[in-house]
Design an enzyme around this catalytic site. Structure first.
Site, short mmCIF file in Angstrom:
data_model
loop_
_atom_site.label_atom_id
_atom_site.label_comp_id
_atom_site.label_asym_id
_atom_site.label_seq_id
_atom_site.Cartn_x
_atom_site.Cartn_y
_atom_site.Cartn_z
N LEU A 1 1.45 -24.32 -68.85
CA LEU A 1 1.21 -25.02 -70.11
C LEU A 1 1.73 -24.21 -71.28
O LEU A 1 1.53 -23.00 -71.33
CB LEU A 1 -0.29 -25.29 -70.30
CG LEU A 1 -0.93 -26.28 -69.32
CD1 LEU A 1 -2.41 -26.33 -69.55
CD2 LEU A 1 -0.34 -27.67 -69.48
N ASP B 1 -9.90 -28.41 -79.43
CA ASP B 1 -8.45 -28.23 -79.40
C ASP B 1 -8.04 -27.97 -77.96
O ASP B 1 -8.35 -26.91 -77.40
CB ASP B 1 -8.02 -27.06 -80.28
CG ASP B 1 -8.29 -27.31 -81.75
OD1 ASP B 1 -8.14 -28.47 -82.18
OD2 ASP B 1 -8.67 -26.37 -82.46
N LEU B 2 -7.37 -28.91 -77.34
CA LEU B 2 -7.09 -28.87 -75.91
C LEU B 2 -6.39 -27.58 -75.50
O LEU B 2 -5.33 -27.25 -76.02
CB LEU B 2 -6.23 -30.09 -75.52
CG LEU B 2 -5.90 -30.21 -74.03
CD1 LEU B 2 -7.17 -30.40 -73.21
CD2 LEU B 2 -4.93 -31.37 -73.81
N ASP B 3 -7.01 -26.86 -74.54
CA ASP B 3 -6.45 -25.64 -73.95
C ASP B 3 -6.13 -24.56 -74.98
O ASP B 3 -5.24 -23.73 -74.75
CB ASP B 3 -5.18 -25.97 -73.13
CG ASP B 3 -5.50 -26.78 -71.89
OD1 ASP B 3 -6.58 -26.58 -71.32
OD2 ASP B 3 -4.68 -27.63 -71.51
N GLU B 4 -6.84 -24.54 -76.10
CA GLU B 4 -6.59 -23.55 -77.13
C GLU B 4 -7.83 -22.73 -77.47
O GLU B 4 -7.86 -22.05 -78.49
CB GLU B 4 -6.02 -24.22 -78.39
CG GLU B 4 -4.64 -24.82 -78.18
CD GLU B 4 -4.00 -25.31 -79.47
OE1 GLU B 4 -4.52 -24.97 -80.54
OE2 GLU B 4 -2.99 -26.03 -79.39
#
Length: 285
Positions: A197, A227-230
């Site tokens: 990713l 916050d997706l994948d953050e």
């Protein structure tokens, strides 16, 4: 120490200022405590002081807390007192991939991971037999519509309340959580994803990686935020690969890294070794 002494974990967070270590050490001496492990860090970025101690003491919780209270109040500390090795109540969410769940359940059973998993929740029934093998209750609820997704998240929150859950682990749970659920579980929900990713999104990321001749495979475990994948990163691992690897071999290597990385992150969290410093983490290993 008396035979009935308790081994405590103390974590302390406050604004960085002189005299903290001296004051904390003095309070522990007053509580008849013996420091067996001590780690500290001062963040220049946020001006915050972090400390983790392991302390043996023959006094009870109330007496130990009373000895620390004047220091924690004087320095405005956020602090926590726990017992070394106490199993952390953990809820696991899964979809269809078995590798991360299997590693967590195996290491729990083997005594290598200080967690207690009273329930596994899933949006597919595929892993029911795996959970049953380890004697862990399993529930599958479809998430194919907005209403079903809302119902699933309601069940997650109900399970957190019902089982006194302290940590939620997304063990390859392949659904995006709502901002409301992320906020409700802020600071106590961990996710794992592969290191591709955002380079290889969507279906078959390992096939895409093979086609591009990827040279490194890895995984990242992090706190979940809206916050997706953050979210703040807890642990990362990598392994080098080359052109001889097939897509299937890349998948196997990647799953090993995901399992290893997620389990390590869960272990550190369960041992109170993970402290938040804004958008990053302080890890006392």
């Amino acid at each position: 120490m008396p035979a009935d002494s308790t081994h405590w974990i103390v974590t302390l967070v406050c604004r960085d200022q002189p005299g903290i270590v001296h004051a904390v050490s003095g309070a522990i001496v007053e509580a008849a405590g013996n420091i067996t492990e001590s780690q500290q860090f001062s963040s220049d970025d946020t001006g915050t002081f972090f400390m983790r101690l392991q302390v043996e003491s023959g006094v009870g919780r109330e007496t130990f807390e009373a000895a620390l209270l004047p220091v924690t109040e004087r320095y405005g500390m956020t602090w926590q007192l726990d017992v070394v090795g106490r199993p952390l109540r953990t809820l696991v969410l899964v979809s269809t991939a078995a590798h991360c769940l299997n590693d967590l359940l195996f290491r729990q059973r083997a005594g290598q991971l200080p967690v207690e998993i009273p329930l596994v929740l899933a949006n597919h029934p595929h892993l029911a037999e795996l959970a049953a093998f380890y004697g862990v209750p399993f529930e599958a609820h479809p998430v194919k519509s907005a209403d079903e997704k809302a119902a699933f998240e309601t069940r997650v929150l109900a399970a957190v309340e019902q089982h006194d859950i302290e940590l939620v682990v997304l063990a390859r749970y392949m659904q995006i959580l709502s901002p409301e659920l992320c906020d409700a579980l802020s600071g106590r929900i961990i996710n794992i994803h592969h290191s591709f990713l955002p380079g290889f999104k969507g279906a078959n990321p390992y096939k895409q990686a093979h086609a591009r001749g990827v040279k490194i495979i890895g995984a990242t475990a992090h706190f979940v935020t809206s916050d997706l994948d953050e979210g703040p990163i807890i642990e990362q691992n990598i392994v080098r690969v080359d052109h001889t690897r097939t897509p299937g071999e890349l998948v196997a290597i990647g799953q090993d890294e995901e399992s290893r990385t997620l389990t390590q992150a869960v272990k550190w969290f369960a041992e109170d070794r993970v402290l938040l410093d804004g958008a990053r983490t302080i890890i006392f290993t």
